[in-house]
Design a protein around this motif. Sequence first.
Motif, PDB file in Angstrom:
ATOM      1  N   THR A  44       0.842  -1.202   0.000  1.00 57.64           N
ATOM      2  CA  THR A  44       0.000   0.000   0.000  1.00 57.64           C
ATOM      3  C   THR A  44       0.874   1.247   0.000  1.00 57.64           C
ATOM      4  O   THR A  44       1.666   1.452   0.912  1.00 57.64           O
ATOM      5  N   PRO A  45       0.747   2.089  -1.034  1.00 62.54           N
ATOM      6  CA  PRO A  45       1.536   3.316  -1.055  1.00 62.54           C
ATOM      7  C   PRO A  45       0.997   4.358  -0.070  1.00 62.54           C
ATOM      8  O   PRO A  45      -0.216   4.514   0.083  1.00 62.54           O
ATOM      9  N   ILE A  46       1.924   5.040   0.612  1.00 59.52           N
ATOM     10  CA  ILE A  46       1.560   6.100   1.556  1.00 59.52           C
ATOM     11  C   ILE A  46       2.320   7.361   1.138  1.00 59.52           C
ATOM     12  O   ILE A  46       3.544   7.372   1.095  1.00 59.52           O
ATOM     13  N   LEU A  47       1.572   8.389   0.815  1.00 64.30           N
ATOM     14  CA  LEU A  47       2.147   9.662   0.404  1.00 64.30           C
ATOM     15  C   LEU A  47       2.167  10.602   1.595  1.00 64.30           C
ATOM     16  O   LEU A  47       1.149  10.780   2.258  1.00 64.30           O
ATOM     17  N   ARG A  48       3.340  11.167   1.888  1.00 66.58           N
ATOM     18  CA  ARG A  48       3.449  12.154   2.962  1.00 66.58           C
ATOM     19  C   ARG A  48       3.594  13.522   2.319  1.00 66.58           C
ATOM     20  O   ARG A  48       4.496  13.758   1.525  1.00 66.58           O
ATOM     21  N   LEU A  49       2.682  14.433   2.673  1.00 67.77           N
ATOM     22  CA  LEU A  49       2.759  15.821   2.222  1.00 67.77           C
ATOM     23  C   LEU A  49       3.064  16.700   3.421  1.00 67.77           C
ATOM     24  O   LEU A  49       2.415  16.581   4.454  1.00 67.77           O
ATOM     25  N   ASP A  50       4.036  17.577   3.280  1.00 65.97           N
ATOM     26  CA  ASP A  50       4.299  18.577   4.303  1.00 65.97           C
ATOM     27  C   ASP A  50       3.577  19.842   3.875  1.00 65.97           C
ATOM     28  O   ASP A  50       3.950  20.482   2.888  1.00 65.97           O
ATOM     29  N   ILE A  51       2.522  20.157   4.601  1.00 63.80           N
ATOM     30  CA  ILE A  51       1.690  21.312   4.285  1.00 63.80           C
ATOM     31  C   ILE A  51       2.196  22.505   5.085  1.00 63.80           C
ATOM     32  O   ILE A  51       2.281  22.446   6.315  1.00 63.80           O
ATOM     33  N   GLY A  52       2.547  23.569   4.389  1.00 63.54           N
ATOM     34  CA  GLY A  52       2.926  24.807   5.054  1.00 63.54           C
ATOM     35  C   GLY A  52       1.679  25.625   5.337  1.00 63.54           C
ATOM     36  O   GLY A  52       0.870  25.875   4.442  1.00 63.54           O
TER      37      GLY A  52
END
Length: 107
Positions: A44-52
Motif C-alpha cells: 500500500t503506497p503512503i504519500l506524505r505531504l508537508d503542508i505549510g
Amino acid sequence: MSTNSIVALAAAGLIGLYFWNRSRTAGLLNYTVRGAGLSFSGITPILRLDIGIDNPSDNVFTIKAFTGSLYANNNLIGNASSFNIVNVVPNSTTIYPLYIRMGILGL
C-alpha cells in the motif's frame, strides 16, 4: 436599564466579538505544499505531504486533527489523516505533516 444589565450586555458583546474575530481570521490561513515523500506499508503506497500553513494574523491556532477522503474523477482513491497537534503561531509558517494512504492501484 440597571448597571448589572449594561455590564452583562457589554460582556456578551465582547465575547461575541472575540469569537467572530477568531472565525474571521481563521479564513486568512494559507496552505501550500512544502514537501512530499512516498513510502510503502506492504504493497500500500503512503504519500506524505508537508503542508505549510501561513498565519498572517496575530492569533494562535491549534490544529488537532485532519482527516478526509481523496477522490479523483469521482472515484475514491485514498484516505488522508493526521492526528498531530500543531500550534500555528502568529505571523509565521508552520509545517503540518499529512499522510495519504492510497488504495492499491486506486481501487
